[in-house]
Write an enzyme that holds these catalytic residues in place. Structure first.
Site, PDB file in Angstrom:
ATOM      1  N   LYS A   1       0.887  -1.178   0.000  1.00 58.87           N
ATOM      2  CA  LYS A   1       0.000   0.000   0.000  1.00 58.87           C
ATOM      3  C   LYS A   1       0.917   1.218   0.000  1.00 58.87           C
ATOM      4  O   LYS A   1       1.683   1.427   0.945  1.00 58.87           O
ATOM      5  CB  LYS A   1      -0.893  -0.022   1.232  1.00 58.87           C
ATOM      6  CG  LYS A   1      -1.843   1.175   1.326  1.00 58.87           C
ATOM      7  CD  LYS A   1      -2.783   1.017   2.510  1.00 58.87           C
ATOM      8  CE  LYS A   1      -3.636   2.250   2.746  1.00 58.87           C
ATOM      9  NZ  LYS A   1      -4.429   2.142   3.978  1.00 58.87           N
TER      10      LYS A   1
ATOM     11  N   ASP B   1       1.228   4.994   0.227  1.00 57.21           N
ATOM     12  CA  ASP B   1       0.435   6.125   0.723  1.00 57.21           C
ATOM     13  C   ASP B   1       1.153   7.450   0.436  1.00 57.21           C
ATOM     14  O   ASP B   1       2.370   7.480   0.155  1.00 57.21           O
ATOM     15  CB  ASP B   1       0.229   5.939   2.238  1.00 57.21           C
ATOM     16  CG  ASP B   1      -1.008   6.651   2.765  1.00 57.21           C
ATOM     17  OD1 ASP B   1      -1.588   7.460   2.039  1.00 57.21           O
ATOM     18  OD2 ASP B   1      -1.377   6.386   3.933  1.00 57.21           O
TER      19      ASP B   1
ATOM     20  N   CYS C   1      -2.670   5.096  -2.596  1.00 57.81           N
ATOM     21  CA  CYS C   1      -3.481   5.717  -1.551  1.00 57.81           C
ATOM     22  C   CYS C   1      -2.939   7.131  -1.372  1.00 57.81           C
ATOM     23  O   CYS C   1      -1.747   7.369  -1.568  1.00 57.81           O
ATOM     24  CB  CYS C   1      -3.316   4.904  -0.269  1.00 57.81           C
ATOM     25  SG  CYS C   1      -4.110   5.620   1.184  1.00 57.81           S
TER      26      CYS C   1
ATOM     27  N   ASP D   1     -10.896   7.039   2.831  1.00 60.10           N
ATOM     28  CA  ASP D   1     -10.904   6.596   4.226  1.00 60.10           C
ATOM     29  C   ASP D   1     -12.328   6.509   4.762  1.00 60.10           C
ATOM     30  O   ASP D   1     -12.564   5.952   5.826  1.00 60.10           O
ATOM     31  CB  ASP D   1     -10.106   7.572   5.100  1.00 60.10           C
ATOM     32  CG  ASP D   1      -8.605   7.375   4.935  1.00 60.10           C
ATOM     33  OD1 ASP D   1      -8.197   6.291   4.469  1.00 60.10           O
ATOM     34  OD2 ASP D   1      -7.845   8.295   5.263  1.00 60.10           O
TER      35      ASP D   1
HETATM   36  C1  DGJ Z   1      -3.966   7.532   5.207  1.00 60.77           C
HETATM   37  C2  DGJ Z   1      -4.642   6.353   4.582  1.00 60.77           C
HETATM   38  O1  DGJ Z   1      -5.730   6.776   3.830  1.00 60.77           O
HETATM   39  C3  DGJ Z   1      -5.083   5.376   5.663  1.00 60.77           C
HETATM   40  O2  DGJ Z   1      -5.732   4.288   5.076  1.00 60.77           O
HETATM   41  C4  DGJ Z   1      -3.886   4.942   6.446  1.00 60.77           C
HETATM   42  O3  DGJ Z   1      -3.034   4.179   5.645  1.00 60.77           O
HETATM   43  C5  DGJ Z   1      -3.175   6.140   7.028  1.00 60.77           C
HETATM   44  N1  DGJ Z   1      -2.847   7.102   6.014  1.00 60.77           N
HETATM   45  C6  DGJ Z   1      -1.906   5.721   7.745  1.00 60.77           C
HETATM   46  O4  DGJ Z   1      -1.187   6.781   8.168  1.00 60.77           O
END
Ligand code: DGJ
Length: 733
Positions: free
Chosen positions: A482, A484, A532, A554
C-alpha cells in the site's frame, strides 16, 4: 483505417465506431476545427457556419478572405489549437516566451504522418495498445519559422472504442531558449455552449462527488495547484447535452493521464462557443526548452458517448482496465480479500495483536493481511520516522520477515504499508539528508501531518526510494504494497534545479515519481500495488498506470461511500476501487448501518475489511464469513463486466448499481436505501441492458423473471430500513 485524409482539401477525419472528429488546414497553413460528435459520413457543409459577416471589433486575418467575408477572425473561428499572440483572444492552449522577450507564437502547418498503433510517451503514463490494428496515430507537424519552435500534435484514434487520445510535443529547433508557460494536452472548440458540465469535487473522506452544472458565459475550471491531483477536483470533466442522462444523449468525457497540478475547463466565448482545454496547470509552470530539447505534454483521453454518462463511463472502464492498467493483475478478477489493521489499531499494535487479528481473519476466509502505518523506525504516532524504513523493534521483535512468516504460517499472505515519498523531521533520514526534502533556502518549511515531502526531482532521492523499497520487499514474503501519500507540496523548490528552472519543479517531481514507480514495477512484477493518498486523493488515470488498485477513500460509511463510489465510477472501473467494510458506529461520521449493507457496498469494488476483527461478535464473524464466500461467488460479475448506474444516491433512496458479467450471463444488482419511508410498500426499480427475450433466475431461489419485465416494469424491492442494502444475483437461463 480510423483516420481519413482528403488530400485535396486537406481535411482530416478521425473516426471511431460512433464518433467523428474533423479538422482541416485553412488558408495557407492554419488548422481549423470543424466537428467533434456523433459519427458523420462527410465533412461537406461543416464550414457553412464559418462564413461570418460582421465580426464587429474582432481583428481580421487576411488569409481567410476566401471564406466569403471581409470579417473573418481567428477570434470567431474554431481553432484546432490556440496560441497566444494571434487574434484568437480566447484562452490559449499554448503560451511561450522567447529569448527576445516576445510571446508571440504563430506556427504553420508543415505536414502529417499516420502510423499504425500508438506510441508510449517517454517517462509518462499513457494508454497503450497490444497490437497495431487497435488504433492509428496521426501526427500533425507545425512550425514557427521565427523562433524555430516545432509542435507535433498527436491523435491516437481507436478502431473499436470511442476514444481519441491526445498530446502535444514541443521541440526547439531554433538557436535560443524557449520558455513554455502553458501547453495544454487537449483543446477542442465547439460551435455552441449548450452543455451541462459534470465534474468530480471533494475533500478528504468525501472524494469525487458528482456535480452537474449548466455551462454559462462564466465558464468553468477544475484544477489542482497542490502538487498532486488531490481530493478537491479530479483531472476529469464531461460536457453533456442538456437532454443527456445516464443512458441517453451525447456526452463528451475528458480524462487526464497525469497526477500533478492540472487544469481542465471550458471557456464560453462572446459568440457562445465552448472551448474545452485540459493540461498541466499553467499556474507556476514554466519549462525551459534549450535548443535541441523536447517537451512532451501528458496524455489527455477524449471519450464520446451517445449513450449518456453511463456509456461514457463504460468506455473509460474498458479502456483503463485493459489498456492503462498493466501487469499480471490486470486481468485478474480474483484478487485477495484483505484485512487492513489501520482502523482497528492505528499505531497502537503489537505483534501479538496483529497475529490475533490474523488468526480470526483466516478463520472467516480472509486471504491477505495488510500491516498499515506504524511498523517502522520508532513510529508510535504520526510525528516521526518516515524515511526510516526498518522494523520498529518493540512492535516487531522478529522484524517484518518474522511477522510475515508467522502470518504465512497461519495461511494468510502478507502485505505492507509505505509512504515512500515522505520524510519526518524526526527521522534518521532527515538528520542525515536535510537537503533531500523539498524546500527553498532561507524560507520556512511547512509541515503537513508533521512531515516533509522528499525532493523527487533529485536522482539520488529516487535511487534511495528504489533501494529501500527493494531491500524491504526482498527481505520478506511481501505480496502487496500500500503506497500512501499524505500531504501537499508547499515551498516548492529544489537546490538541484537551476534558478531559471525552478518553475519546473512540480512537474519534475511527477517525472521523478513515475520513474521510481516504473523501476519498482519492473523489479517486482508479482507484487500487487495499491495506491493511496490520505484516502482517495491522487486517484487519477496517471496512477493507474503504476498501481493495480487504489484506496478509494478513508470514508467507509455505507451512505457516504455511495456518493464516493458513484463519482469514482464516472471514470474508474470497479476492479481498481479499494473498498472495505469497517465497524459501526463509523469512526468518522458515527453512523450506524447494517453489516450486510456495508458488505454489499464494499463488494462493488476490491473487497476487504478495515477493522479490529478480534472485537467482532460470533454473529458478526459468521456474517463476515458468509460475505466473503458470497463475494468470491460474484466478483467475476462485478469486475469482468459492465456497470450501469441505475439510480443515484442523491435523494432519499440510495444508489442502485447493476453489473453485467462479460459473457452477459449473470447480473449483480446492488440496491441501497438511505432513509426509510413511513407506510412504505415495495417499489419497482427498473433494471437496464438485460436481454428482453431472456429469462433470468434469481440465484438461490426458484424464481424466474422475464428480462423485459425486469427492464420495463422493474424488480419489486421490499422496503428497507435506514442505510440498508441488498444484492440480487440473476443468472440467464
Ligand atoms: C492515510 C490512509 O488513507 C489510511 O488508510 C492509512 O493508511 C493512514 N494514512 C496511515 O497513516
Amino acid at each position: 483505417m480510423s483516420i481519413k485524409v482528403n488530400e485535396q482539401e486537406k481535411v482530416f477525419h478521425l473516426q471511431t465506431p460512433d464518433s467523428s472528429y474533423i479538422f482541416r488546414v485553412y488558408g495557407k497553413s492554419r488548422l481549423l476545427h470543424l466537428y467533434y460528435g456523433k459519427k458523420i459520413n462527410d465533412h461537406a457543409h461543416l464550414e457553412d457556419s464559418l462564413r461570418w459577416f460582421g465580426a464587429g471589433g474582432a481583428s481580421i486575418d487576411a488569409e481567410f478572405a476566401h471564406l466569403g467575408s471581409k470579417s473573418v477572425s481567428f477570434d470567431i473561428l474554431p481553432q484546432e489549437y490556440g496560441f497566444f499572440g494571434s487574434p484568437d483572444l480566447r484562452k490559449p492552449a499554448f503560451h511561450a516566451q522567447y529569448a527576445d522577450g516576445s510571446r508571440i507564437t504563430c506556427p504553420v502547418y508543415e505536414g502529417y504522418r499516420i502510423t499504425p498503433s500508438k506510441p508510449r510517451l517517454e517517462g509518462l503514463p499513457s494508454v497503450y495498445t497490444e497490437n497495431d490494428s487497435e488504433c492509428d496515430t496521426l501526427e500533425i507537424f507545425m512550425k514557427d519559422e521565427v523562433t524555430g519552435l516545432r509542435l507535433t500534435y498527436l491523435y491516437s484514434v481507436f478502431n473499436d472504442r470511442d476514444v481519441i487520445t491526445r498530446t502535444v510535443i514541443a521541440h526547439n529547433e531554433g538557436k535560443q531558449n524557449i520558455d513554455i508557460k502553458a501547453i495544454m494536452s487537449l483543446m477542442i472548440d465547439f460551435k455552441d455552449d449548450d452543455f451541462d458540465l459534470i465534474h468530480l469535487e471533494g475533500n478528504w473522506a468525501r472524494e469525487r462527488h458528482v456535480e452537474r452544472v449548466p455551462l454559462s458565459r462564466m465558464g468553468a475550471n477544475v484544477y489542482s495547484r497542490r502538487g498532486l491531483s488531490a481530493h478537491d477536483h479530479s483531472p476529469f470533466l464531461a460536457l453533456a447535452r442538456k437532454n443527456a442522462d445516464e443512458e441517453h444523449g451525447d456526452v463528451y468525457g475528458f480524462s487526464f493521464v497525469y497526477s500533478g497540478n492540472f487544469e481542465a475547463g471550458v471557456e464560453s466565448d462572446r459568440y457562445n462557443q465552448a472551448r474545452v482545454y485540459m493540461g498541466i496547470n499553467s499556474f507556476d509552470f514554466n519549462w525551459r526548452l534549450e535548443p535541441g530539447q523536447s517537451f512532451t505534454a501528458p496524455e489527455a483521453v477524449a471519450v464520446f458517448s451517445s449513450k449518456g454518462l453511463g456509456g461514457m463511463s463504460r468506455t473509460f472502464h474498458k479502456l483503463y482496465k485493459s489498456r492503462l492498467c498493466r501487469g499480471k493483475f490486470r486481468d485478474k478478477v480474483e484478487r485477495p480479500v484483505l484485512i487492513n489493521n489501520w482502523e482497528g489499531t492505528r499505531f497502537a499494535f503489537t505483534e501479538e495483536k496483529i497475529l490475533d487479528m490474523a488468526k480470526i481473519a483466516k478463520r472467516v476466509g480472509v486471504e491477505l493481511f495488510v500491516l498499515d502505518d506504524g511498523w517502522f523506525g520508532k513510529r508510535d504516532e504520526a510525528d516521526s520516522s518516515l524515511g526510516d524504513w526498518y522494523p520498529h523493534k518493540e512492535k516487531l521483535p522478529d522484524g517484518v520477515a518474522g511477522l510475515a512468516k508467522k502470518i504465512n504460517d497461519l495461511g494468510l499472505d502478507f502485505g505492507l504499508w509505505f509512504e515512500p515519498e515522505m520524510v519526518s523531521p524526526d527521522s534518521d533520514l532527515y538528520r542525515a539528508h536535510p537537503d533531500w526534502a523539498l524546500h527553498v533556502e532561507g524560507r520556512g518549511m511547512s509541515q503537513g501531518r508533521n512531515q516533509y515531502v522528499l525532493d523527487l526531482t533529485r536522482k539520488e532521492v529516487q535511487d534511495y526510494i528504489v533501494k529501500f523499497m527493494t531491500e524491504n520487499l526482498e527481505s520478506a514474503p511481501i505480496v502487496y504494497v500500500k503506497w500512501d501519500y499524505n500531504r501537499h507540496l508547499t515551498e516548492v523548490g529544489s537546490a538541484s534545479v537551476p534558478p531559471e528552472r525552478q518553475a519546473e519543479v512540480s512537474h519534475r517531481y511527477m517525472l521523478g515519481l513515475y520513474s521510481v514507480l516504473e523501476r519498482l514495477r519492473a523489479r517486482f512484477p508479482d507484487i500487487l500495488f495499491e495506491g493511496c493518498s490520505g484516502g482517495g486523493g491522487r486517484f487519477d488515470a496517471g496512477m493507474l498506470y503504476y498501481f493495480d488498485q487504489y484506496w478509494t477513500s478513508d470514508m467507509t460509511d455505507v451512505v457516504e461511500r455511495q456518493f464516493i463510489q458513484e463519482g469514482t465510477s464516472m471514470v474508474m472501473p470497479a476492479i481498481t476501487m479499494g473498498s472495505h467494510v469497517s465497524i459501526c458506529p463509523n469512526v468518522h461520521i458515527k453512523r450506524v448501518s447494517p453489516l450486510r449493507a456495508r458488505g454489499y457496498c464494499a463488494m462493488c469494488g476490491q473487497f476487504g475489511y478495515e477493522l479490529d476483527i478480534t472485537k467482532c461478535s460470533e454473529e458478526e464473524l459468521d456474517e463476515i464469513a458468509e460475505q466473503i464466500v458470497f463475494y468470491k461467488s460474484i466478483r467475476e460479475i462485478i469486475h469482468s463486466g459492465e456497470m450501469y448506474r441505475v439510480r443515484s444516491p442523491k435523494g432519499r433512496d440510495g444508489a442502485a448499481w447493476e453489473y453485467i458479467s462479460e459473457n452477459g450471463k449473470s447480473v449483480a444488482f446492488a440496491v441501497f436505501n438511505i432513509l426509510a419511508y413511513p407506510s412504505n410498500y415495495p417499489r419497482r426499480l427498473r433494471m437496464t441492458a438485460l436481454d428482453p427475450d431472456a429469462r433470468y433466475r434469481l440465484r438461490g431461489t426458484d424464481e424466474v423473471y422475464d428480462g423485459a419485465m425486469l427492464m420495463y416494469s422493474g424488480l419489486a424491492i421490499q422496503p428497507m430500513d435506514d442505510f440498508d442494502g441488498q444484492m440480487f444475483i440473476f443468472d440467464k437461463e
